[in-house]
Design an enzyme around this catalytic site. Structure first.
Site, PDB file in Angstrom:
ATOM      1  N   CYS A   1       0.889  -1.163   0.000  1.00 30.95           N
ATOM      2  CA  CYS A   1       0.000   0.000   0.000  1.00 30.95           C
ATOM      3  C   CYS A   1       0.928   1.214   0.000  1.00 30.95           C
ATOM      4  CB  CYS A   1      -0.980  -0.030   1.177  1.00 30.95           C
ATOM      5  SG  CYS A   1      -0.233  -0.351   2.789  1.00 30.95           S
ATOM      6  N   LEU A   2       0.648   2.234   0.782  1.00 28.85           N
ATOM      7  CA  LEU A   2       1.549   3.383   0.816  1.00 28.85           C
ATOM      8  C   LEU A   2       2.627   3.224   1.888  1.00 28.85           C
ATOM      9  CD1 LEU A   2      -0.859   6.409   0.240  1.00 28.85           C
ATOM     10  CD2 LEU A   2       0.566   5.179  -1.414  1.00 28.85           C
TER      11      LEU A   2
END
Length: 298
Positions: free
Chosen positions: A87-88
């Site tokens: 994800c981030l």
């Protein structure tokens, strides 16, 4: 990133920076990438991608994509592919998908599967909404999902090695817990988590104490900022070949037949916003007109 940071053989969890690092992807022979964040998209033309558009919000419905992600990850691993889930920050969304897969591919509960991921990636910490979805997945759907996965992928090639790896990771987790190199998100209010896992705000008393400690000998010092960013190395790269489509009853995407140039995308589940009543809207418009007239008159 190192081999010891893999969650399962051929399965890694990382952050956005890891997903862009071509040298690192080549080093660990990442062939499949699961990208799950607000702007998930293909970055490398030579990788299989699964792109899931999802926000890191407790209201975001991630469980609707669990089966699709399971198919993508399991099919890749059975073909000796290495998968990176990212994800981030590599803390919440990617970890949730990894935990759901481990639960489905083994007999572990969601809490045990989360420990497996944390043993490789100490900052793993799904938000409370995602934790609730994992709990509901275990209570309501896990038996059916395990049966479905075994029927679709009858090979037993991964069973023994996954069981052995999970047992090893759970032992490692207990050792890390004893050495205070990892925590379960239960740090006392006002205490700094040793790994940056906890998202607990300090109490008023601790904030006052911290404020006092910054002023000595009549000199005011700016408080130091402790970084809560995850460690630079991912604890298990995750791979994804495309984006998940909106959930529809009876729909199925055959991930096993997807080519290297194919990509799937899943939209963000919209969050409901309360409507504005006509009376309220009219009042706002009248107020706006009056304000504009007053400004013009002045």
């Amino acid at each position: 990133m190192s081999e010891k940071e893999s969650v399962l053989p051929g399965l890694y969890v990382g952050n956005y920076r890891d997903s862009k690092d071509s040298a690192q992807l080549a080093k660990y022979k990442i062939s499949h990438i699961v990208a799950i964040h607000d702007t998930a998209r293909r970055l490398h033309s030579d990788k299989h991608y699964l792109c899931v558009m999802a926000s890191d919000s407790p209201d975001q419905n991630l469980s609707q994509y669990f089966s699709l992600c399971n198919d993508f990850i399991h099919a890749a691993r059975l073909r000796d592919g290495n998968v990176l889930i990212h994800c981030l920050a590599g803390m919440s969304r990617s970890v949730t998908v990894a935990v759901a897969y481990i639960m489905s591919a083994t007999n572990l509960s969601w809490k045990e599967a989360l420990k497996v991921v944390r043993a490789g990636r100490a900052v793993a910490n799904p938000n409370l909404g995602f934790q609730k979805q994992l709990q509901e997945f275990e209570t309501l759907r896990i038996i059916e999902e395990r049966r479905r996965l075994k029927e679709r992928y009858p090979s037993l090639a991964l069973v023994k090695q996954d069981e052995d790896q999970c047992a090893l990771m759970l032992d490692n987790y207990e050792q890390l817990l004893l050495s205070r190199n990892i925590c379960e998100g239960r740090c006392s209010m006002g205490e700094e988590c040793p790994t940056g896992v906890c998202r607990t705000a300090p109490t008023r008393r601790s904030r006052r104490r911290s404020s006092r400690s910054q002023t000595t000998d009549g000199v005011s010092r700016s408080p130091s900022t402790s970084s809560l960013r995850p460690r630079s190395g991912p604890a298990g790269l995750r791979s994804y070949t495309g984006s998940a489509p909106p959930s529809r009853s009876g729909s199925r995407v055959d991930i096993s037949q997807a080519g290297t140039s194919e990509s799937l995308t899943a939209p963000v589940t919209p969050l409901n916003s309360p409507p504005v009543s006509p009376k309220r809207l009219g009042a706002l418009q009248i107020s706006s007109q009056v304000t504009l007239k007053e400004v013009a008159g002045s």
